[in-house]
Enzyme design. Structure first.
Site, mmCIF file in Angstrom:
data_model
loop_
_atom_site.group_PDB
_atom_site.id
_atom_site.type_symbol
_atom_site.label_atom_id
_atom_site.label_comp_id
_atom_site.label_asym_id
_atom_site.label_seq_id
_atom_site.Cartn_x
_atom_site.Cartn_y
_atom_site.Cartn_z
ATOM 1 N N HIS A 70 0.697 -1.289 -0.018
ATOM 2 C CA HIS A 70 0.075 0.090 0.095
ATOM 3 C C HIS A 70 0.915 1.329 -0.010
ATOM 4 O O HIS A 70 0.384 2.347 -0.134
ATOM 5 C CB HIS A 70 -1.049 -0.050 1.187
ATOM 6 C CG HIS A 70 -2.043 -0.888 0.830
ATOM 7 N ND1 HIS A 70 -3.333 -0.614 1.028
ATOM 8 C CD2 HIS A 70 -2.128 -2.360 0.505
ATOM 9 C CE1 HIS A 70 -4.168 -1.571 0.817
ATOM 10 N NE2 HIS A 70 -3.446 -2.674 0.351
ATOM 11 N N GLY A 76 4.896 5.491 -5.376
ATOM 12 C CA GLY A 76 5.896 4.673 -5.323
ATOM 13 C C GLY A 76 6.142 4.483 -3.746
ATOM 14 O O GLY A 76 5.684 4.942 -2.757
#
Ligand code: HEM
Ligand SMILES: *[C@@H]1O[C@H](CO)[C@@H](O)[C@H](O)[C@H]1NC(C)=O
Ligand SMILES: *[C@@H]1O[C@H](CO)[C@@H](O)[C@H](O)[C@H]1NC(C)=O
Length: 349
Positions: A70, A76
């Protein structure tokens, strides 16, 4: 400096405040990039803290594995998932619908309090998830990760919900979602095996128990699950209780009611991160539609069979896929090493 840091650690609850004072008093040392910690020493500290945390609360292990996904999926690997607020927003990723149940933040905070400026929050997430994977797999899942990530300063619930896959996605949506991050269909199948551990809220799988919306699910499993959800609503005193992802980890009575076939599953390894997910998926005894739909594609379905049959192959391929996930580059333009993982430095002071 090491001595001083230890003093901060001993301070326990006041650690954050002390750290703040320490950094204010010694800004040069903080800017110099740490306290003489090498990568090995950072890794040892993270490992020790993750071990302690899982021993205290086994549920935090799965949470730390999920946290890598997550965090790295949204902007990123930049620690954006950890932020409680930013200068621009108090509706951070934590408030996203798709982040329901996300946990492990306290463990990240504890590790940060030990390492201070030596390491970014983004690195801690990736290292802690790696260690949790190793611990929960009994040492079978191992991979190297680089450090040197920087922390982002942007975190938005709407962005997280736009980017994270949903449990009600069709196969093609899942495949496209992974492709946008440079991950293959095979890696989708491999990483979904993380659902051999942890829990899910009823709201994440209620579609599977509703005749109007149900996707194929074993009848006896669905009935047993439905009954247990009712029970758990009372026990957990909520309309949205959690259930275990893995039928292997349910009680014997549940398994009998659900007609569970444990052939080939190491049933003694309750809570283990292993290939049991593939046994379950191929029996239609999994919680999410997103798990079931992997069966609807020919190639994905043969991968499911391969990983059910070859536990070692899954361990190896899952390790490689987690390493790749942990490398997703941060997408922002402004970075820092946060003082507290919950706030950008601008918010913290
Ligand atoms: C393929 C798309 C995926 C979807 C749609 C999905 C969806 C979900 C959902 C809905 C939950 C339950 C949340 C809740 O209700 O509390 C969950 C739990 C979990 N997911 Fe995924 N997931 C996906 C991929 C992944 C990946 C790639 C990983 C790991 C790298 C992962 C690891 C986990 C873990 C460990 C849990 C249990 C967390 C806990 O017990 O705290 N998932 N997932
Ligand atoms: C089942 O799903 C339908 C369609 O989404 C919904 O209208 C209905 O309220 C659901 N039933 C239950 C019991 O949740
Ligand atoms: C399982 O996979 C590994 C790794 O790809 C491979 O070396 C091994 O031969 C496979 N085992 C079987 C029984 O196919």
């Amino acid at each position: 400096m090491v001595m001083k840091l230890k003093a901060v650690v001993v301070a326990g609850g006041a650690a954050l405040l002390s750290l703040c004072v320490l950094l204010a008093v010694h800004p040069a040392a903080a800017d110099a990039g740490g306290y003489g910690y090498g990568k090995k020493s950072i890794e040892d500290t993270v490992r020790k803290e993750v071990e302690k945390a899982i021993k205290r609360n086994p549920g935090v292990g799965p949470a730390l594995v999920r946290l890598v996904f997550h965090d790295c999926w949204v902007n990123g690997c930049d620690g954006s998932v950890l932020l409680d607020k930013t200068p621009d927003s108090s509706s951070t990723e934590k408030a996203a619908v798709n982040n329901i149940g996300l946990d492990g933040f306290d463990v990240i905070d504890t590790i940060k309090s030990k390492l201070g400026a030596a390491v970014s929050c983004a690195d801690i997430v990736v290292l802690a998830g790696r260690d949790a994977s190793a611990i929960l797999s009994g040492g079978r899942i191992t991979y190297n990760v680089d450090t040197g990530r920087k922390d982002g300063v942007v975190s938005s619930a709407a962005a997280a919900d736009a980017v994270l896959p949903e449990s009600t996605f069709e196969f093609q949506q899942l495949k496209d979602n992974f492709a946008r991050k440079g991950l293959t269909q095979e890696e989708l199948v491999i990483l979904s095996g993380a659902h051999s551990i942890g829990v899910a809220h009823f709201s994440s799988f209620h579609d599977r128990l509703n005749a109007t919306t149900a996707t194929p699910i074993d009848d006896r499993y669905a009935a047993a699950l439905d009954a247990d959800v009712k029970l758990q609503k009372t026990r957990q005193n909520t309309d949205d209780p959690v259930e275990k992802n893995n039928i292997r980890d349910m009680g014997a009575q549940f398994q009998r009611d659900a007609g569970y076939d444990a052939t080939g599953v190491d049933t003694a390894a309750a809570g283990a991160l292993d290939n049991s997910y593939y046994h379950n998926t191929l029996q239609n005894r999994v919680l999410f539609k997103s798990d079931w739909v992997l069966r609807t594609d020919g190639d994905a379905a043969s991968d499911l069979v391969e990983y059910r049959e070859n536990a070692t192959k899954w361990d190896m391929d899952f390790s490689a896929a987690m390493a790749k996930l942990s490398k997703l580059p941060a997408e922002g333009t402004r970075f820092e090493i946060r003082k507290s993982c919950r706030f950008t430095n601008q918010n913290y002071y």
